[in-house]
Design a protein around this motif. Structure first.
Motif, mmCIF file in Angstrom:
data_model
loop_
_atom_site.group_PDB
_atom_site.id
_atom_site.type_symbol
_atom_site.label_atom_id
_atom_site.label_comp_id
_atom_site.label_asym_id
_atom_site.label_seq_id
_atom_site.Cartn_x
_atom_site.Cartn_y
_atom_site.Cartn_z
ATOM 1 N N THR A 4 0.839 -1.179 0.000
ATOM 2 C CA THR A 4 0.000 0.000 0.000
ATOM 3 C C THR A 4 0.882 1.240 0.000
ATOM 4 O O THR A 4 2.003 1.215 0.514
ATOM 5 C CB THR A 4 -0.951 0.001 1.209
ATOM 6 N N THR A 5 0.380 2.284 -0.598
ATOM 7 C CA THR A 5 1.060 3.574 -0.575
ATOM 8 C C THR A 5 0.083 4.616 -0.078
ATOM 9 O O THR A 5 -1.129 4.414 -0.110
ATOM 10 C CB THR A 5 1.562 3.981 -1.974
ATOM 11 N N GLY A 6 0.610 5.705 0.380
ATOM 12 C CA GLY A 6 -0.248 6.775 0.852
ATOM 13 C C GLY A 6 0.573 7.910 1.414
ATOM 14 O O GLY A 6 1.774 8.014 1.169
ATOM 15 N N GLN A 7 -0.105 8.743 2.168
ATOM 16 C CA GLN A 7 0.571 9.860 2.801
ATOM 17 C C GLN A 7 -0.022 10.112 4.175
ATOM 18 O O GLN A 7 -1.164 9.781 4.440
ATOM 19 C CB GLN A 7 0.461 11.112 1.937
ATOM 20 N N VAL A 8 0.797 10.671 5.028
ATOM 21 C CA VAL A 8 0.393 11.054 6.372
ATOM 22 C C VAL A 8 0.627 12.550 6.468
ATOM 23 O O VAL A 8 1.644 13.064 5.990
ATOM 24 C CB VAL A 8 1.215 10.302 7.440
ATOM 25 N N ARG A 9 -0.312 13.264 7.091
ATOM 26 C CA ARG A 9 -0.213 14.712 7.209
ATOM 27 C C ARG A 9 -0.296 15.137 8.667
ATOM 28 O O ARG A 9 -0.940 14.474 9.474
ATOM 29 C CB ARG A 9 -1.341 15.392 6.440
ATOM 30 N N GLY A 10 0.344 16.261 8.978
ATOM 31 C CA GLY A 10 0.276 16.813 10.317
ATOM 32 C C GLY A 10 0.680 18.265 10.327
ATOM 33 O O GLY A 10 1.281 18.767 9.383
ATOM 34 N N LYS A 11 0.341 18.949 11.406
ATOM 35 C CA LYS A 11 0.669 20.374 11.531
ATOM 36 C C LYS A 11 2.161 20.593 11.760
ATOM 37 O O LYS A 11 2.707 21.612 11.372
ATOM 38 C CB LYS A 11 -0.125 21.012 12.671
ATOM 39 N N TYR A 20 2.566 8.557 11.471
ATOM 40 C CA TYR A 20 3.108 7.490 10.627
ATOM 41 C C TYR A 20 3.459 6.264 11.467
ATOM 42 O O TYR A 20 3.148 5.132 11.094
ATOM 43 C CB TYR A 20 4.327 7.996 9.860
ATOM 44 N N VAL A 21 4.071 6.472 12.609
ATOM 45 C CA VAL A 21 4.409 5.357 13.504
ATOM 46 C C VAL A 21 3.137 4.639 13.937
ATOM 47 O O VAL A 21 3.079 3.402 13.925
ATOM 48 C CB VAL A 21 5.216 5.852 14.724
ATOM 49 N N ASP A 22 2.096 5.388 14.286
ATOM 50 C CA ASP A 22 0.822 4.774 14.672
ATOM 51 C C ASP A 22 0.228 3.974 13.521
ATOM 52 O O ASP A 22 -0.305 2.883 13.727
ATOM 53 C CB ASP A 22 -0.179 5.834 15.128
ATOM 54 N N LEU A 23 0.310 4.516 12.313
ATOM 55 C CA LEU A 23 -0.204 3.822 11.132
ATOM 56 C C LEU A 23 0.512 2.496 10.928
ATOM 57 O O LEU A 23 -0.123 1.457 10.761
ATOM 58 C CB LEU A 23 -0.049 4.701 9.892
ATOM 59 N N VAL A 24 1.839 2.536 10.968
ATOM 60 C CA VAL A 24 2.636 1.321 10.762
ATOM 61 C C VAL A 24 2.377 0.316 11.885
ATOM 62 O O VAL A 24 2.207 -0.876 11.628
ATOM 63 C CB VAL A 24 4.138 1.666 10.654
ATOM 64 N N ASP A 25 2.328 0.785 13.117
ATOM 65 C CA ASP A 25 2.062 -0.108 14.247
ATOM 66 C C ASP A 25 0.684 -0.760 14.135
ATOM 67 O O ASP A 25 0.497 -1.903 14.546
ATOM 68 C CB ASP A 25 2.167 0.643 15.572
ATOM 69 N N LEU A 59 4.195 13.267 4.627
ATOM 70 C CA LEU A 59 5.151 12.163 4.485
ATOM 71 C C LEU A 59 4.510 11.107 3.590
ATOM 72 O O LEU A 59 3.479 10.523 3.950
ATOM 73 C CB LEU A 59 5.520 11.557 5.833
ATOM 74 N N HIS A 60 5.084 10.880 2.424
ATOM 75 C CA HIS A 60 4.607 9.842 1.511
ATOM 76 C C HIS A 60 5.288 8.533 1.910
ATOM 77 O O HIS A 60 6.473 8.518 2.226
ATOM 78 C CB HIS A 60 4.954 10.202 0.068
ATOM 79 N N TYR A 61 4.526 7.450 1.889
ATOM 80 C CA TYR A 61 5.084 6.165 2.300
ATOM 81 C C TYR A 61 4.675 5.066 1.345
ATOM 82 O O TYR A 61 3.713 5.190 0.586
ATOM 83 C CB TYR A 61 4.643 5.812 3.727
ATOM 84 N N HIS A 62 5.441 3.971 1.412
ATOM 85 C CA HIS A 62 5.126 2.725 0.695
ATOM 86 C C HIS A 62 5.398 1.573 1.645
ATOM 87 O O HIS A 62 6.500 1.458 2.178
ATOM 88 C CB HIS A 62 5.975 2.579 -0.567
ATOM 89 N N LEU A 63 4.385 0.760 1.857
ATOM 90 C CA LEU A 63 4.508 -0.419 2.717
ATOM 91 C C LEU A 63 4.338 -1.635 1.829
ATOM 92 O O LEU A 63 3.414 -1.701 1.016
ATOM 93 C CB LEU A 63 3.445 -0.412 3.815
ATOM 94 N N HIS A 64 5.242 -2.598 1.960
ATOM 95 C CA HIS A 64 5.235 -3.774 1.078
ATOM 96 C C HIS A 64 5.367 -5.038 1.907
ATOM 97 O O HIS A 64 6.102 -5.076 2.881
ATOM 98 C CB HIS A 64 6.390 -3.666 0.089
#
Length: 65
Positions: A4-11, A20-25, A59-64
Motif C-alpha cells: 500500500t502507498t499513501g501519505q500522512v499529514r500533520g501540523k 506514521y508510527v501509529d499507522l505502521v504499528d 510524508l509519503h510512504y510505501h509499505l510492502h
C-alpha cells in the motif's frame, strides 16, 4: 505479495512522524518492508515536504509485504 502507498499529514513534523508510527504499528507484522522505515526518525523527517496550500507537513510512504 502486496502493498500500500499513501501519505500522512500533520501540523508539525513530529505530529506527522507520530501519525506514521501509529499507522505502521496498526498493521502489525503485515508489512515487513517499510519505506521510509519508522525506526529512522531523521530519515522520515528528511523525506517530509511542506504543503504550501495548507501548511501541513506531508510524508509519503510505501509499505510492502
Amino acid at each position: 505479495m502486496g502493498g500500500t502507498t499513501g501519505q500522512v499529514r500533520g501540523k508539525t513534523q513530529i505530529e506527522t512522524y507520530l501519525a506514521y508510527v501509529d499507522l505502521v504499528d496498526g498493521y502489525g507484522e503485515t508489512f515487513s518492508d517499510r519505506n521510509p522505515d519508522p525506526v529512522h526518525k531523521k530519515q522520515c523527517k528528511c523525506e517530509m515536504v511542506r504543503d504550501l496550500e495548507t501548511g501541513e507537513w506531508v510524508l509519503h510512504y510505501h509499505l510492502h509485504t
